[in-house]
Design a protein around this motif. Structure first.
Motif, PDB file in Angstrom:
ATOM      1  N   PHE A 244       0.816  -1.213   0.000  1.00  0.00           N
ATOM      2  CA  PHE A 244       0.000   0.000   0.000  1.00  0.00           C
ATOM      3  C   PHE A 244       0.852   1.266   0.000  1.00  0.00           C
ATOM      4  O   PHE A 244       0.310   2.362  -0.132  1.00  0.00           O
ATOM      5  CB  PHE A 244      -0.918   0.018   1.219  1.00  0.00           C
ATOM      6  N   GLY A 245       2.154   1.130   0.178  1.00  0.00           N
ATOM      7  CA  GLY A 245       3.015   2.301   0.173  1.00  0.00           C
ATOM      8  C   GLY A 245       3.970   2.325   1.352  1.00  0.00           C
ATOM      9  O   GLY A 245       4.016   1.415   2.181  1.00  0.00           O
ATOM     10  N   THR A 246       4.744   3.384   1.434  1.00  0.00           N
ATOM     11  CA  THR A 246       5.702   3.573   2.514  1.00  0.00           C
ATOM     12  C   THR A 246       4.977   3.599   3.855  1.00  0.00           C
ATOM     13  O   THR A 246       3.893   4.177   3.972  1.00  0.00           O
ATOM     14  CB  THR A 246       6.459   4.897   2.307  1.00  0.00           C
ATOM     15  N   ASN A 247       5.587   2.988   4.890  1.00  0.00           N
ATOM     16  CA  ASN A 247       4.890   2.850   6.162  1.00  0.00           C
ATOM     17  C   ASN A 247       5.867   2.722   7.317  1.00  0.00           C
ATOM     18  O   ASN A 247       7.073   2.566   7.122  1.00  0.00           O
ATOM     19  CB  ASN A 247       3.966   1.632   6.111  1.00  0.00           C
ATOM     20  N   ASP A 248       5.332   2.762   8.541  1.00  0.00           N
ATOM     21  CA  ASP A 248       6.156   2.658   9.745  1.00  0.00           C
ATOM     22  C   ASP A 248       6.021   1.305  10.439  1.00  0.00           C
ATOM     23  O   ASP A 248       6.381   1.147  11.592  1.00  0.00           O
ATOM     24  CB  ASP A 248       5.812   3.780  10.731  1.00  0.00           C
TER      25      ASP A 248
END
Length: 587
Positions: A244-248
Protein backbone atom coordinates in the motif's frame (compact mmCIF):
# COMPACT_ATOMS: atom_id res chain seq x y z
CA UNK A 1 -19.90 18.21 74.16
CA UNK A 2 -19.07 14.73 75.34
CA UNK A 3 -15.71 13.05 74.92
CA UNK A 4 -17.30 10.51 72.55
CA UNK A 5 -18.73 13.29 70.36
CA UNK A 6 -15.35 14.99 70.25
CA UNK A 7 -13.72 11.72 69.21
CA UNK A 8 -16.26 11.27 66.38
CA UNK A 9 -15.59 14.81 65.13
CA UNK A 10 -11.83 14.29 65.24
CA UNK A 11 -12.14 10.99 63.36
CA UNK A 12 -14.26 12.70 60.69
CA UNK A 13 -11.75 15.51 60.32
CA UNK A 14 -8.96 12.95 60.00
CA UNK A 15 -10.81 11.11 57.21
CA UNK A 16 -11.51 14.38 55.36
CA UNK A 17 -7.88 15.43 55.68
CA UNK A 18 -6.72 12.04 54.40
CA UNK A 19 -9.03 12.30 51.41
CA UNK A 20 -7.77 15.80 50.64
CA UNK A 21 -4.18 14.62 50.77
CA UNK A 22 -4.98 11.66 48.53
CA UNK A 23 -6.81 13.87 46.01
CA UNK A 24 -4.02 16.40 45.92
CA UNK A 25 -1.35 13.77 45.34
CA UNK A 26 -3.49 12.25 42.64
CA UNK A 27 -3.66 15.27 40.35
CA UNK A 28 -1.14 17.79 41.61
CA UNK A 29 2.61 18.05 41.07
CA UNK A 30 4.86 16.93 43.90
CA UNK A 31 8.32 18.28 44.65
CA UNK A 32 8.00 21.06 42.08
CA UNK A 33 11.26 21.45 40.21
CA UNK A 34 12.20 17.80 40.64
CA UNK A 35 11.59 15.26 37.87
CA UNK A 36 9.40 12.30 38.84
CA UNK A 37 7.30 9.64 37.17
CA UNK A 38 3.55 9.68 37.86
CA UNK A 39 2.00 6.81 39.84
CA UNK A 40 1.26 3.61 37.95
CA UNK A 41 -2.49 3.17 37.79
CA UNK A 42 -4.55 1.95 34.85
CA UNK A 43 -7.99 3.25 35.77
CA UNK A 44 -9.68 4.78 32.69
CA UNK A 45 -10.34 8.46 33.23
CA UNK A 46 -7.52 8.97 35.73
CA UNK A 47 -5.01 11.67 34.88
CA UNK A 48 -1.69 12.94 36.12
CA UNK A 49 0.23 16.18 36.33
CA UNK A 50 3.87 15.97 35.35
CA UNK A 51 6.66 17.56 37.33
CA UNK A 52 6.79 21.36 37.19
CA UNK A 53 10.17 22.50 35.78
CA UNK A 54 12.26 25.16 37.49
CA UNK A 55 12.58 26.81 34.05
CA UNK A 56 8.82 26.70 33.42
CA UNK A 57 7.57 28.65 30.39
CA UNK A 58 4.80 30.74 31.99
CA UNK A 59 3.23 31.57 28.62
CA UNK A 60 3.40 28.08 27.14
CA UNK A 61 0.38 25.76 27.04
CA UNK A 62 0.33 22.48 28.93
CA UNK A 63 1.40 19.52 26.80
CA UNK A 64 -1.22 16.79 27.15
CA UNK A 65 0.02 13.42 25.90
CA UNK A 66 -2.54 10.98 24.46
CA UNK A 67 -1.50 7.41 23.69
CA UNK A 68 -2.74 4.98 21.06
CA UNK A 69 -4.45 1.63 20.59
CA UNK A 70 -4.05 -0.89 23.45
CA UNK A 71 -1.72 1.52 25.21
CA UNK A 72 -1.49 3.41 28.50
CA UNK A 73 -0.21 6.78 29.69
CA UNK A 74 2.96 5.03 30.87
CA UNK A 75 4.04 4.74 27.24
CA UNK A 76 5.23 8.36 27.47
CA UNK A 77 7.79 7.72 30.23
CA UNK A 78 8.52 3.97 30.28
CA UNK A 79 11.45 3.41 27.89
CA UNK A 80 10.67 6.82 26.44
CA UNK A 81 12.35 10.17 27.10
CA UNK A 82 9.49 12.28 25.68
CA UNK A 83 8.17 13.37 29.08
CA UNK A 84 11.66 14.02 30.43
CA UNK A 85 12.67 16.14 27.43
CA UNK A 86 9.47 18.19 27.73
CA UNK A 87 10.30 18.75 31.41
CA UNK A 88 13.91 19.71 30.69
CA UNK A 89 12.74 22.22 28.10
CA UNK A 90 10.43 23.99 30.53
CA UNK A 91 7.02 22.57 29.64
CA UNK A 92 4.30 21.60 32.08
CA UNK A 93 2.91 18.18 31.11
CA UNK A 94 -0.18 16.10 31.74
CA UNK A 95 -1.22 12.52 30.99
CA UNK A 96 -4.53 10.68 30.81
CA UNK A 97 -5.67 7.06 30.85
CA UNK A 98 -8.29 6.22 28.22
CA UNK A 99 -10.43 3.09 28.17
CA UNK A 100 -7.69 1.04 26.51
CA UNK A 101 -5.71 1.22 29.76
CA UNK A 102 -8.39 -0.97 31.33
CA UNK A 103 -7.49 -3.85 29.01
CA UNK A 104 -9.93 -3.51 26.10
CA UNK A 105 -9.46 -1.15 23.18
CA UNK A 106 -12.46 1.12 22.73
CA UNK A 107 -13.75 3.19 19.84
CA UNK A 108 -13.00 6.84 19.17
CA UNK A 109 -16.54 7.59 20.35
CA UNK A 110 -15.96 6.11 23.81
CA UNK A 111 -12.40 7.38 24.18
CA UNK A 112 -13.29 10.74 22.68
CA UNK A 113 -16.10 11.32 25.15
CA UNK A 114 -13.86 10.31 28.06
CA UNK A 115 -11.00 12.50 26.80
CA UNK A 116 -13.26 15.54 26.34
CA UNK A 117 -14.65 15.25 29.86
CA UNK A 118 -11.15 14.80 31.27
CA UNK A 119 -9.82 17.84 29.40
CA UNK A 120 -12.54 20.00 30.97
CA UNK A 121 -11.70 18.59 34.40
CA UNK A 122 -7.98 19.19 33.90
CA UNK A 123 -8.53 22.77 32.77
CA UNK A 124 -10.05 23.53 36.16
CA UNK A 125 -6.63 22.71 37.65
CA UNK A 126 -4.30 24.31 35.10
CA UNK A 127 -6.43 27.30 34.05
CA UNK A 128 -4.59 27.42 30.75
CA UNK A 129 -5.09 25.66 27.39
CA UNK A 130 -3.42 22.49 26.15
CA UNK A 131 -1.40 21.34 23.20
CA UNK A 132 -2.16 17.67 22.56
CA UNK A 133 0.58 15.33 21.37
CA UNK A 134 -1.15 12.13 20.26
CA UNK A 135 0.32 8.84 19.10
CA UNK A 136 -1.39 6.45 16.67
CA UNK A 137 -5.14 6.04 17.36
CA UNK A 138 -4.85 8.71 20.03
CA UNK A 139 -4.98 11.22 17.18
CA UNK A 140 -8.39 9.89 16.12
CA UNK A 141 -9.65 9.82 19.71
CA UNK A 142 -8.55 13.46 19.93
CA UNK A 143 -10.47 14.33 16.76
CA UNK A 144 -13.63 12.90 18.34
CA UNK A 145 -13.03 14.70 21.65
CA UNK A 146 -12.49 18.12 20.09
CA UNK A 147 -15.01 18.00 17.27
CA UNK A 148 -17.86 15.71 18.31
CA UNK A 149 -17.64 16.29 22.06
CA UNK A 150 -16.86 20.01 21.95
CA UNK A 151 -13.47 20.15 23.74
CA UNK A 152 -11.83 22.30 21.05
CA UNK A 153 -11.84 25.61 23.03
CA UNK A 154 -9.45 24.08 25.56
CA UNK A 155 -6.86 22.97 23.00
CA UNK A 156 -4.64 25.35 21.03
CA UNK A 157 -3.03 22.77 18.78
CA UNK A 158 -2.87 19.03 18.05
CA UNK A 159 0.28 17.21 16.92
CA UNK A 160 -0.23 13.61 15.81
CA UNK A 161 2.48 10.97 15.51
CA UNK A 162 1.79 8.10 13.11
CA UNK A 163 -1.99 8.39 13.46
CA UNK A 164 -4.07 6.43 10.91
CA UNK A 165 -6.38 9.35 10.11
CA UNK A 166 -7.67 7.56 7.03
CA UNK A 167 -7.79 4.06 8.50
CA UNK A 168 -5.40 1.14 8.81
CA UNK A 169 -5.01 -1.73 6.36
CA UNK A 170 -3.86 -3.99 9.19
CA UNK A 171 -7.29 -3.53 10.79
CA UNK A 172 -8.82 -4.71 7.49
CA UNK A 173 -6.55 -7.75 7.67
CA UNK A 174 -7.63 -8.51 11.25
CA UNK A 175 -11.28 -8.57 10.15
CA UNK A 176 -10.69 -10.48 6.91
CA UNK A 177 -12.17 -13.92 6.36
CA UNK A 178 -8.74 -15.62 6.64
CA UNK A 179 -7.55 -13.89 9.83
CA UNK A 180 -10.74 -14.30 11.81
CA UNK A 181 -9.83 -17.50 13.64
CA UNK A 182 -6.58 -16.12 15.03
CA UNK A 183 -7.92 -12.61 15.67
CA UNK A 184 -10.82 -14.02 17.69
CA UNK A 185 -8.70 -16.11 20.02
CA UNK A 186 -6.16 -13.31 20.53
CA UNK A 187 -8.85 -10.79 21.33
CA UNK A 188 -7.69 -8.68 18.40
CA UNK A 189 -11.27 -7.83 17.50
CA UNK A 190 -12.39 -4.95 19.66
CA UNK A 191 -14.21 -1.68 19.22
CA UNK A 192 -10.81 -0.05 18.86
CA UNK A 193 -9.67 -2.18 15.94
CA UNK A 194 -13.11 -2.40 14.32
CA UNK A 195 -13.38 1.36 13.83
CA UNK A 196 -9.88 1.58 12.33
CA UNK A 197 -10.86 -0.46 9.27
CA UNK A 198 -10.41 1.76 6.24
CA UNK A 199 -14.11 1.52 5.36
CA UNK A 200 -15.25 2.68 8.79
CA UNK A 201 -12.68 5.47 8.87
CA UNK A 202 -14.04 6.71 5.54
CA UNK A 203 -17.38 7.02 7.31
CA UNK A 204 -15.80 8.71 10.36
CA UNK A 205 -14.01 11.22 8.16
CA UNK A 206 -17.27 12.10 6.42
CA UNK A 207 -18.96 12.73 9.77
CA UNK A 208 -16.00 14.60 11.22
CA UNK A 209 -14.63 16.70 8.38
CA UNK A 210 -18.05 18.23 7.63
CA UNK A 211 -18.86 18.94 11.30
CA UNK A 212 -19.19 22.64 12.29
CA UNK A 213 -16.36 22.22 14.82
CA UNK A 214 -13.92 20.80 12.24
CA UNK A 215 -10.87 22.98 11.68
CA UNK A 216 -11.31 25.07 14.83
CA UNK A 217 -8.12 23.63 16.36
CA UNK A 218 -4.94 23.63 14.22
CA UNK A 219 -3.49 20.18 13.57
CA UNK A 220 -0.14 19.04 12.22
CA UNK A 221 0.96 15.48 11.57
CA UNK A 222 4.14 13.39 11.43
CA UNK A 223 4.65 9.99 9.79
CA UNK A 224 7.35 7.32 9.77
CA UNK A 225 8.95 5.27 6.98
CA UNK A 226 10.93 2.55 8.76
CA UNK A 227 9.82 -0.93 9.75
CA UNK A 228 13.10 -2.62 10.45
CA UNK A 229 14.93 -5.54 8.93
CA UNK A 230 14.14 -9.23 8.67
CA UNK A 231 13.19 -10.63 12.07
CA UNK A 232 12.39 -7.31 13.74
CA UNK A 233 9.06 -6.82 15.49
CA UNK A 234 7.63 -4.46 12.85
CA UNK A 235 8.97 -6.34 9.84
CA UNK A 236 5.97 -8.52 9.07
CA UNK A 237 3.51 -5.60 9.34
CA UNK A 238 5.74 -3.33 7.28
CA UNK A 239 6.16 -5.99 4.65
CA UNK A 240 2.40 -6.52 4.38
CA UNK A 241 1.78 -2.76 4.25
CA UNK A 242 4.46 -2.22 1.61
CA UNK A 243 1.88 -3.16 -1.02
CA UNK A 244 0.00 0.00 0.00
CA UNK A 245 3.02 2.30 0.17
CA UNK A 246 5.70 3.57 2.51
CA UNK A 247 4.89 2.85 6.16
CA UNK A 248 6.16 2.66 9.75
CA UNK A 249 5.28 -1.02 10.26
CA UNK A 250 1.71 -0.23 11.39
CA UNK A 251 0.45 2.84 9.50
CA UNK A 252 1.15 3.90 5.92
CA UNK A 253 2.32 7.44 5.24
CA UNK A 254 -0.64 8.08 2.95
CA UNK A 255 -3.12 7.08 5.68
CA UNK A 256 -1.34 9.30 8.25
CA UNK A 257 -2.36 12.48 6.41
CA UNK A 258 -5.15 14.43 8.09
CA UNK A 259 -7.64 16.04 5.68
CA UNK A 260 -7.53 19.39 7.50
CA UNK A 261 -3.84 19.52 8.36
CA UNK A 262 -0.35 19.69 6.85
CA UNK A 263 2.18 16.90 7.20
CA UNK A 264 5.14 18.67 8.78
CA UNK A 265 7.61 15.78 8.74
CA UNK A 266 8.07 12.33 7.24
CA UNK A 267 11.05 10.68 8.88
CA UNK A 268 12.94 7.47 9.41
CA UNK A 269 10.92 6.28 12.40
CA UNK A 270 8.95 3.12 13.00
CA UNK A 271 5.60 3.13 14.80
CA UNK A 272 7.32 2.89 18.16
CA UNK A 273 10.24 5.30 17.76
CA UNK A 274 8.04 8.07 16.35
CA UNK A 275 6.66 8.60 19.87
CA UNK A 276 10.13 8.74 21.48
CA UNK A 277 11.38 12.12 22.61
CA UNK A 278 14.84 11.62 21.16
CA UNK A 279 13.20 11.05 17.76
CA UNK A 280 10.59 13.77 17.45
CA UNK A 281 10.55 16.19 20.41
CA UNK A 282 12.71 18.77 18.63
CA UNK A 283 10.17 18.84 15.80
CA UNK A 284 7.22 18.94 18.21
CA UNK A 285 8.76 21.83 20.17
CA UNK A 286 8.90 24.00 17.03
CA UNK A 287 5.13 23.71 16.66
CA UNK A 288 4.03 24.49 20.23
CA UNK A 289 2.51 27.99 20.22
CA UNK A 290 3.14 30.50 23.00
CA UNK A 291 0.12 32.02 24.68
CA UNK A 292 -0.75 35.70 24.83
CA UNK A 293 -2.34 37.06 27.98
CA UNK A 294 -5.79 36.79 26.44
CA UNK A 295 -5.17 33.26 25.14
CA UNK A 296 -4.49 31.87 28.61
CA UNK A 297 -8.19 31.89 29.43
CA UNK A 298 -10.79 29.79 27.67
CA UNK A 299 -14.24 30.97 26.69
CA UNK A 300 -16.51 27.98 26.90
CA UNK A 301 -19.84 29.53 25.98
CA UNK A 302 -19.41 28.34 22.40
CA UNK A 303 -18.68 24.73 23.32
CA UNK A 304 -21.08 22.42 21.49
CA UNK A 305 -21.99 19.48 23.74
CA UNK A 306 -22.32 15.99 22.23
CA UNK A 307 -26.10 16.34 22.22
CA UNK A 308 -25.79 18.98 19.50
CA UNK A 309 -25.16 16.26 16.94
CA UNK A 310 -28.14 16.33 14.63
CA UNK A 311 -27.95 12.69 13.59
CA UNK A 312 -29.98 10.65 16.08
CA UNK A 313 -28.02 7.62 15.02
CA UNK A 314 -24.69 9.22 15.91
CA UNK A 315 -26.04 10.54 19.21
CA UNK A 316 -27.15 7.02 20.07
CA UNK A 317 -23.77 5.71 19.04
CA UNK A 318 -21.88 8.25 21.12
CA UNK A 319 -23.90 7.55 24.26
CA UNK A 320 -23.66 3.78 23.90
CA UNK A 321 -21.00 1.86 25.77
CA UNK A 322 -20.64 -0.53 22.87
CA UNK A 323 -20.17 0.29 19.22
CA UNK A 324 -22.89 0.00 16.66
CA UNK A 325 -22.46 0.64 12.96
CA UNK A 326 -24.72 3.63 12.33
CA UNK A 327 -26.18 4.74 9.05
CA UNK A 328 -24.81 7.78 7.27
CA UNK A 329 -26.78 10.97 7.81
CA UNK A 330 -28.76 11.92 4.72
CA UNK A 331 -26.56 14.92 3.96
CA UNK A 332 -23.54 12.61 3.70
CA UNK A 333 -25.00 9.65 1.88
CA UNK A 334 -25.00 11.55 -1.39
CA UNK A 335 -21.29 12.35 -1.32
CA UNK A 336 -19.37 11.34 -4.41
CA UNK A 337 -17.73 7.94 -4.11
CA UNK A 338 -15.18 8.65 -6.82
CA UNK A 339 -11.56 8.35 -5.69
CA UNK A 340 -9.69 11.50 -4.70
CA UNK A 341 -6.13 12.30 -5.67
CA UNK A 342 -3.25 11.86 -3.27
CA UNK A 343 0.51 12.11 -2.93
CA UNK A 344 1.60 9.21 -5.10
CA UNK A 345 3.56 6.28 -3.71
CA UNK A 346 6.34 7.18 -6.15
CA UNK A 347 6.62 10.64 -4.57
CA UNK A 348 6.58 9.25 -1.04
CA UNK A 349 9.17 6.63 -1.98
CA UNK A 350 11.33 9.31 -3.56
CA UNK A 351 11.10 11.45 -0.45
CA UNK A 352 11.94 8.53 1.83
CA UNK A 353 14.62 6.89 -0.32
CA UNK A 354 17.36 9.01 1.21
CA UNK A 355 16.20 8.67 4.82
CA UNK A 356 18.60 7.30 7.40
CA UNK A 357 17.35 5.99 10.70
CA UNK A 358 17.42 9.51 12.10
CA UNK A 359 16.68 11.32 8.84
CA UNK A 360 13.71 13.61 8.45
CA UNK A 361 12.06 15.12 5.41
CA UNK A 362 9.90 18.16 6.04
CA UNK A 363 6.96 18.35 3.67
CA UNK A 364 5.84 21.79 2.51
CA UNK A 365 2.81 23.02 4.43
CA UNK A 366 1.56 24.52 1.18
CA UNK A 367 0.47 21.09 0.00
CA UNK A 368 -3.28 20.92 0.17
CA UNK A 369 -4.54 18.26 2.55
CA UNK A 370 -7.15 17.20 0.02
CA UNK A 371 -4.46 16.42 -2.55
CA UNK A 372 -2.83 14.09 -0.03
CA UNK A 373 -5.78 11.83 0.71
CA UNK A 374 -5.19 8.25 -0.45
CA UNK A 375 -7.07 6.71 -3.32
CA UNK A 376 -8.92 3.45 -2.97
CA UNK A 377 -6.29 1.54 -4.93
CA UNK A 378 -4.67 -1.75 -3.98
CA UNK A 379 -1.47 -3.45 -5.01
CA UNK A 380 -1.47 -7.25 -5.10
CA UNK A 381 1.67 -8.70 -3.56
CA UNK A 382 0.33 -11.04 -0.88
CA UNK A 383 -1.32 -14.44 -0.69
CA UNK A 384 -3.20 -15.00 2.58
CA UNK A 385 -4.35 -18.20 4.25
CA UNK A 386 -5.58 -19.01 7.73
CA UNK A 387 -7.41 -21.63 9.69
CA UNK A 388 -8.90 -22.88 12.93
CA UNK A 389 -6.95 -24.60 15.68
CA UNK A 390 -4.65 -27.32 14.32
CA UNK A 391 -1.27 -28.67 15.35
CA UNK A 392 0.01 -29.73 11.92
CA UNK A 393 -0.75 -27.61 8.88
CA UNK A 394 0.20 -27.87 5.19
CA UNK A 395 -0.27 -24.90 2.88
CA UNK A 396 0.60 -24.67 -0.83
CA UNK A 397 0.97 -21.63 -3.08
CA UNK A 398 2.18 -20.80 -6.57
CA UNK A 399 5.27 -18.74 -7.39
CA UNK A 400 5.55 -17.18 -10.86
CA UNK A 401 8.96 -16.82 -12.62
CA UNK A 402 9.12 -13.04 -12.15
CA UNK A 403 9.21 -13.32 -8.34
CA UNK A 404 12.51 -11.91 -7.10
CA UNK A 405 12.01 -12.84 -3.46
CA UNK A 406 9.49 -14.71 -1.32
CA UNK A 407 8.77 -13.73 2.29
CA UNK A 408 6.68 -15.82 4.66
CA UNK A 409 5.07 -14.75 7.94
CA UNK A 410 3.32 -17.33 10.11
CA UNK A 411 1.23 -15.95 12.99
CA UNK A 412 -0.15 -18.19 15.73
CA UNK A 413 -0.24 -18.75 19.46
CA UNK A 414 2.75 -20.41 21.06
CA UNK A 415 5.12 -20.48 18.08
CA UNK A 416 6.11 -23.46 15.93
CA UNK A 417 8.12 -26.63 16.57
CA UNK A 418 9.11 -27.19 12.95
CA UNK A 419 9.07 -25.06 9.81
CA UNK A 420 9.63 -27.00 6.57
CA UNK A 421 9.58 -25.31 3.18
CA UNK A 422 9.66 -27.40 -0.01
CA UNK A 423 10.30 -26.12 -3.55
CA UNK A 424 8.33 -27.31 -6.61
CA UNK A 425 10.62 -30.38 -6.88
CA UNK A 426 9.85 -31.34 -3.28
CA UNK A 427 13.32 -30.45 -2.00
CA UNK A 428 13.55 -28.96 1.47
CA UNK A 429 14.83 -25.40 1.42
CA UNK A 430 17.02 -24.51 4.38
CA UNK A 431 16.11 -20.93 5.27
CA UNK A 432 16.84 -18.61 8.13
CA UNK A 433 13.85 -18.43 10.46
CA UNK A 434 13.15 -15.75 13.06
CA UNK A 435 10.45 -15.47 15.72
CA UNK A 436 9.04 -12.35 17.37
CA UNK A 437 5.99 -11.50 19.48
CA UNK A 438 3.63 -8.99 17.91
CA UNK A 439 2.74 -5.97 20.06
CA UNK A 440 0.27 -4.27 17.74
CA UNK A 441 -2.78 -5.56 15.84
CA UNK A 442 -2.32 -9.26 16.71
CA UNK A 443 -0.99 -8.49 20.16
CA UNK A 444 0.59 -11.54 21.77
CA UNK A 445 0.82 -13.57 18.56
CA UNK A 446 4.02 -15.43 17.77
CA UNK A 447 5.31 -14.33 14.36
CA UNK A 448 7.64 -16.80 12.60
CA UNK A 449 9.31 -15.40 9.48
CA UNK A 450 11.42 -16.76 6.64
CA UNK A 451 12.60 -15.47 3.27
CA UNK A 452 13.82 -17.00 0.00
CA UNK A 453 15.70 -15.08 -2.68
CA UNK A 454 14.91 -15.89 -6.34
CA UNK A 455 12.58 -18.84 -5.62
CA UNK A 456 11.98 -21.41 -8.34
CA UNK A 457 8.67 -21.03 -10.22
CA UNK A 458 5.94 -23.54 -9.48
CA UNK A 459 3.96 -24.84 -6.52
CA UNK A 460 5.64 -24.50 -3.12
CA UNK A 461 4.66 -26.32 0.06
CA UNK A 462 4.95 -25.11 3.64
CA UNK A 463 4.68 -27.75 6.37
CA UNK A 464 4.21 -26.43 9.90
CA UNK A 465 4.09 -28.23 13.22
CA UNK A 466 2.80 -25.78 15.80
CA UNK A 467 3.71 -25.97 19.47
CA UNK A 468 0.09 -26.84 20.15
CA UNK A 469 -3.20 -26.70 18.28
CA UNK A 470 -3.71 -23.04 17.46
CA UNK A 471 -5.46 -20.92 14.86
CA UNK A 472 -3.00 -19.49 12.37
CA UNK A 473 -2.50 -16.87 9.67
CA UNK A 474 -0.08 -17.21 6.74
CA UNK A 475 1.11 -14.26 4.68
CA UNK A 476 3.13 -15.19 1.59
CA UNK A 477 4.54 -12.03 0.04
CA UNK A 478 6.00 -11.85 -3.46
CA UNK A 479 8.37 -9.21 -4.82
CA UNK A 480 7.24 -9.33 -8.44
CA UNK A 481 6.42 -6.96 -11.33
CA UNK A 482 3.06 -8.71 -11.47
CA UNK A 483 2.02 -6.97 -8.25
CA UNK A 484 1.40 -3.61 -9.91
CA UNK A 485 -1.14 -5.12 -12.30
CA UNK A 486 -3.73 -5.75 -9.57
CA UNK A 487 -5.99 -2.84 -8.68
CA UNK A 488 -9.26 -2.33 -6.89
CA UNK A 489 -11.28 0.86 -7.27
CA UNK A 490 -14.55 1.90 -5.74
CA UNK A 491 -17.54 2.72 -7.87
CA UNK A 492 -21.11 3.50 -6.86
CA UNK A 493 -22.37 0.60 -4.69
CA UNK A 494 -19.78 -1.73 -6.20
CA UNK A 495 -16.05 -2.33 -6.55
CA UNK A 496 -14.01 -3.12 -9.66
CA UNK A 497 -10.88 -5.28 -9.54
CA UNK A 498 -8.43 -5.09 -12.43
CA UNK A 499 -6.49 -8.31 -13.07
CA UNK A 500 -3.21 -8.94 -14.94
CA UNK A 501 -3.25 -10.01 -18.57
CA UNK A 502 -3.34 -13.78 -18.45
CA UNK A 503 -2.27 -16.60 -20.69
CA UNK A 504 -4.92 -18.09 -22.92
CA UNK A 505 -6.77 -20.87 -21.15
CA UNK A 506 -5.83 -23.35 -23.89
CA UNK A 507 -2.24 -23.44 -22.57
CA UNK A 508 -3.32 -25.44 -19.55
CA UNK A 509 -6.85 -26.28 -20.59
CA UNK A 510 -8.16 -24.58 -17.45
CA UNK A 511 -9.71 -21.17 -16.87
CA UNK A 512 -8.46 -18.51 -14.51
CA UNK A 513 -10.06 -18.98 -11.11
CA UNK A 514 -11.25 -16.28 -8.75
CA UNK A 515 -13.05 -16.46 -5.43
CA UNK A 516 -14.34 -13.41 -3.59
CA UNK A 517 -15.37 -13.68 0.06
CA UNK A 518 -17.41 -10.67 1.17
CA UNK A 519 -17.94 -10.61 4.91
CA UNK A 520 -20.14 -7.82 6.16
CA UNK A 521 -21.10 -6.73 9.65
CA UNK A 522 -24.12 -4.88 10.92
CA UNK A 523 -24.64 -3.71 14.49
CA UNK A 524 -22.51 -4.99 17.37
CA UNK A 525 -19.86 -6.40 15.01
CA UNK A 526 -22.02 -9.46 14.31
CA UNK A 527 -21.08 -11.20 11.09
CA UNK A 528 -24.43 -11.55 9.38
CA UNK A 529 -23.27 -13.37 6.29
CA UNK A 530 -20.32 -14.31 4.17
CA UNK A 531 -21.13 -14.17 0.48
CA UNK A 532 -18.77 -16.23 -1.68
CA UNK A 533 -18.74 -15.69 -5.43
CA UNK A 534 -17.23 -18.24 -7.79
CA UNK A 535 -15.92 -15.97 -10.51
CA UNK A 536 -14.14 -18.52 -12.69
CA UNK A 537 -13.31 -17.90 -16.31
CA UNK A 538 -12.99 -14.12 -16.25
CA UNK A 539 -11.85 -13.01 -19.71
CA UNK A 540 -8.52 -11.24 -20.17
CA UNK A 541 -8.70 -7.51 -19.52
CA UNK A 542 -12.18 -7.70 -17.98
CA UNK A 543 -12.87 -5.92 -14.71
CA UNK A 544 -13.97 -8.15 -11.87
CA UNK A 545 -17.15 -6.54 -10.56
CA UNK A 546 -18.07 -6.97 -6.88
CA UNK A 547 -21.56 -5.64 -6.16
CA UNK A 548 -23.08 -4.97 -2.77
CA UNK A 549 -23.93 -8.38 -1.24
CA UNK A 550 -27.46 -9.61 -1.90
CA UNK A 551 -28.49 -9.45 1.75
CA UNK A 552 -27.63 -5.77 2.03
CA UNK A 553 -29.58 -4.33 -0.84
CA UNK A 554 -32.48 -3.21 1.33
CA UNK A 555 -30.43 -1.67 4.15
CA UNK A 556 -26.87 -1.44 2.91
CA UNK A 557 -26.10 1.92 4.53
CA UNK A 558 -25.68 0.27 7.95
CA UNK A 559 -23.07 -2.24 6.88
CA UNK A 560 -19.31 -2.33 6.91
CA UNK A 561 -18.12 -4.80 4.28
CA UNK A 562 -14.77 -6.54 4.52
CA UNK A 563 -13.67 -7.81 1.10
CA UNK A 564 -11.34 -10.80 0.74
CA UNK A 565 -10.67 -11.65 -2.91
CA UNK A 566 -8.54 -14.74 -3.59
CA UNK A 567 -7.12 -14.95 -7.09
CA UNK A 568 -5.57 -17.97 -8.78
CA UNK A 569 -4.50 -17.44 -12.36
CA UNK A 570 -1.75 -17.76 -14.95
CA UNK A 571 0.69 -15.11 -16.08
CA UNK A 572 1.45 -14.31 -19.71
CA UNK A 573 3.90 -17.20 -19.84
CA UNK A 574 1.31 -19.67 -18.57
CA UNK A 575 2.77 -20.00 -15.06
CA UNK A 576 0.38 -20.10 -12.09
CA UNK A 577 0.19 -17.38 -9.46
CA UNK A 578 -1.78 -16.74 -6.24
CA UNK A 579 -2.81 -13.43 -4.74
CA UNK A 580 -5.25 -12.16 -2.09
CA UNK A 581 -6.72 -8.65 -2.02
CA UNK A 582 -8.20 -7.38 1.27
CA UNK A 583 -9.96 -4.10 1.99
CA UNK A 584 -13.08 -2.75 3.65
CA UNK A 585 -15.78 -0.34 2.59
CA UNK A 586 -19.20 1.00 3.46
CA UNK A 587 -21.60 0.82 0.50
Amino acid sequence: MTTRSLQRILRSLFVIAALLVFTASWISPVDAGKFFKPPATYEPGSWYVGATPDNLYPNAPVILFVQGLNSTAQTWWDNNDMYELAYQNGYQTAFVQLYDAGGTARSMWDNGRLLANTIREMYATFRKPFVIVAHSKGGIDTDAALIHYGAYPYVKKVITLGSPHDGAELADLAYSSWAGWLADILGAKSDGTYVLQTGYMQYFRQLTDTHPNAGKTPIVTLAGTKWGSFGSSYYWGGLYLSQFGTNDGVVTVNRAYHPNAPMIAVGGWNHDTIRKGSSTFNIIRQHIPLLTASAQTVTVASVAPPSSLTSSTLTSLASSSSLASPSLPSQLSSLSSSPVSYLSSETINRLSSSFSTSGTQVISTRLSAQTLRPQAVLNGSVYVRGGDAQKKVIETFAVEPSVQSLSLSWLNQGGVKSFTLRDPQGKVQYVQVSCEIDQEWFQGASVTQAAVSHPKPGMWTLEIEQSYASPYLLLAQFASPLNDKFQAKQGIRKWFVTLPDAAKSSIHGAPIWHMAALKYTLEQHTVKKIDRFDLSGIADGTLLELPVPQGLKEDSSKALINYTVDIQGYDEGGFPYNRTLIWSSMP
